[in-house]
Write a protein that holds these residues in place. Structure first.
Motif, short mmCIF file in Angstrom:
data_model
loop_
_atom_site.label_atom_id
_atom_site.label_comp_id
_atom_site.label_asym_id
_atom_site.label_seq_id
_atom_site.Cartn_x
_atom_site.Cartn_y
_atom_site.Cartn_z
N ILE A 9 35.23 -40.84 3.63
CA ILE A 9 34.51 -39.60 3.36
C ILE A 9 32.99 -39.77 3.41
O ILE A 9 32.26 -38.81 3.67
N THR A 10 32.51 -40.99 3.18
CA THR A 10 31.05 -41.19 3.18
C THR A 10 30.51 -41.53 4.57
O THR A 10 29.32 -41.74 4.74
N GLY A 11 31.39 -41.59 5.57
CA GLY A 11 30.94 -41.84 6.93
C GLY A 11 30.49 -40.56 7.61
O GLY A 11 30.50 -39.47 7.03
N GLN A 12 30.11 -40.70 8.86
CA GLN A 12 29.63 -39.54 9.63
C GLN A 12 30.65 -38.41 9.66
O GLN A 12 30.38 -37.28 9.23
N ASP A 13 31.86 -38.70 10.14
CA ASP A 13 32.87 -37.65 10.28
C ASP A 13 33.35 -37.15 8.93
O ASP A 13 33.59 -35.95 8.74
N GLY A 14 33.50 -38.07 7.97
CA GLY A 14 33.94 -37.66 6.64
C GLY A 14 32.98 -36.69 6.00
O GLY A 14 33.38 -35.75 5.30
#
Length: 337
Positions: A9-14
């Motif tokens: 969730i803390t990535g780009q897509d997340g």
């Protein structure tokens, strides 16, 4: 109110997916290996950090997965987690496989045990096509991955299909081609380019070092692609879909688009490992090739056929490659102000 859980969730897509789901009225939960302020940077950037509930969650810990998924019953589950940098997968092949392959079956089997009605999304990738059998690539193209990352993702893709067919789970895979944004990790080539060009445009003098400038990718905008993910889980029947723009661009051309957005005008000189880019206005060197950034096995041409997603999901990308390069370059330039 629908509930969703997002790994990575803390990535780009997340982060983009969290924003989309919050705007649609979802209660959003996310899994992270370690909850920290630094991990919240992207969620803060899009203004959703205080609108999601985070849980410590690790794809290599089965007991942890069981406890969280038993207690947090959700309507939709989006698996976006993993060791996502292709280049690192040659150095970390076992970890990449444990998270990207075995992590998927751990999730699916846990959900089958505790909440089998949950709709599941698996983040597959165009890297599974590898040594491409046809151009463009669609859902039926033969897979021939060329990196440990691609091999792990191929297992994750097929095990998702298997749980759909064997256990009747609503489990879909999105075969996403490269998608970028100002939130892209700094280790990825597009963001590496825009960050270094922004520094050069602000007066820096260190050229960016890159690998194979002839490699071509089908690049889109992450914000568009998470919309496609969501649409997959709204279908009555689970299935697999390619998400792509259908436009292929070389790393050289992406570099040119980003440079021009910042007032730089690259003049390409030399070939292969001797290639450089020099700014026509100032004479400063903007780029040089460094052989250490060549992959052991390159994927030279990826271009996707997203007709199925257009026809069945009504999905269309809205951001073109030049607009994307400009968006990323300007964001990095503004961040240095």
């Amino acid at each position: 109110m629908k509930k969703a859980f997002i790994t990575g969730i803390t990535g780009q897509d997340g982060t983009y997916l969290s924003k989309l789901l919050v705007e649609k009225g979802y209660e959003v939960h996310g899994g992270v290996r370690r909850i920290s302020q630094s991990a919240m940077a992207r969620l803060n950037a899009l203004g959703v950090a205080d609108k999601v509930q985070l849980h410590e969650f690790d794809l290599i810990e089965p007991n942890n997965l069981f406890r969280v998924l038993r207690d947090v019953k959700v309507d939709e589950f989006y698996n976006l987690a993993g060791q996502s940098f292709v280049g690192s997968s040659w150095e970390l092949p076992i970890y990449t496989a444990d998270v990207g392959a075995m992590g998927v079956v751990r999730l699916l089997d846990t959900l089958r045990s505790v909440h089998p009605e949950t709709r599941f999304y698996q983040a597959s990738t165009s890297e599974m096509f590898g040594l491409v059998a046809e151009v463009p690539q669609s859902e039926t193209t033969r897979l021939h991955p060329r990196s440990p990352y691609g091999v792990a993702k191929t297992y994750g893709h097929y095990i998702t299909m298997n749980y759909r067919e064997s256990h009747g789970m609503h489990a879909s895979s999105g075969i996403l081609f490269n998608h970028e944004s100002p939130l892209r990790g700094t280790e990825f080539v597009t963001r590496k380019i825009t960050m270094h060009l922004a520094a050069l445009a602000r007066g820096g003098d260190a050229p960016v070092e890159l690998g194979n400038m002839d490699a071509q990718r089908d690049w889109g905008f992450s914000g568009d692609y998470v919309e496609g993910m969501w649409r997959m889980l709204q279908q009555d029947k689970a299935d697999d879909y390619v998400l792509a723009t259908g436009v292929t661009t070389s790393i050289r051309d992406f570099f040119t688009y980003a440079a021009e957005a910042l007032g730089l005008n690259p003049d390409w000189q030399g070939e292969g490992r001797e290639e450089i880019a020099v700014d026509r206005k100032s004479g400063r060197q903007l780029m040089k090739v460094n052989p250490k950034f060549y992959r052991p096995a390159e994927v030279d041409l990826l271009i996707g056929d997203a007709r199925k997603a257009r026809e069945k999901l009504g999905w269309e990308p809205s951001v073109g490659i030049r607009e994307l390069a400009e968006m990323m370059a300007r964001a990095d330039y503004d961040a240095l102000a």
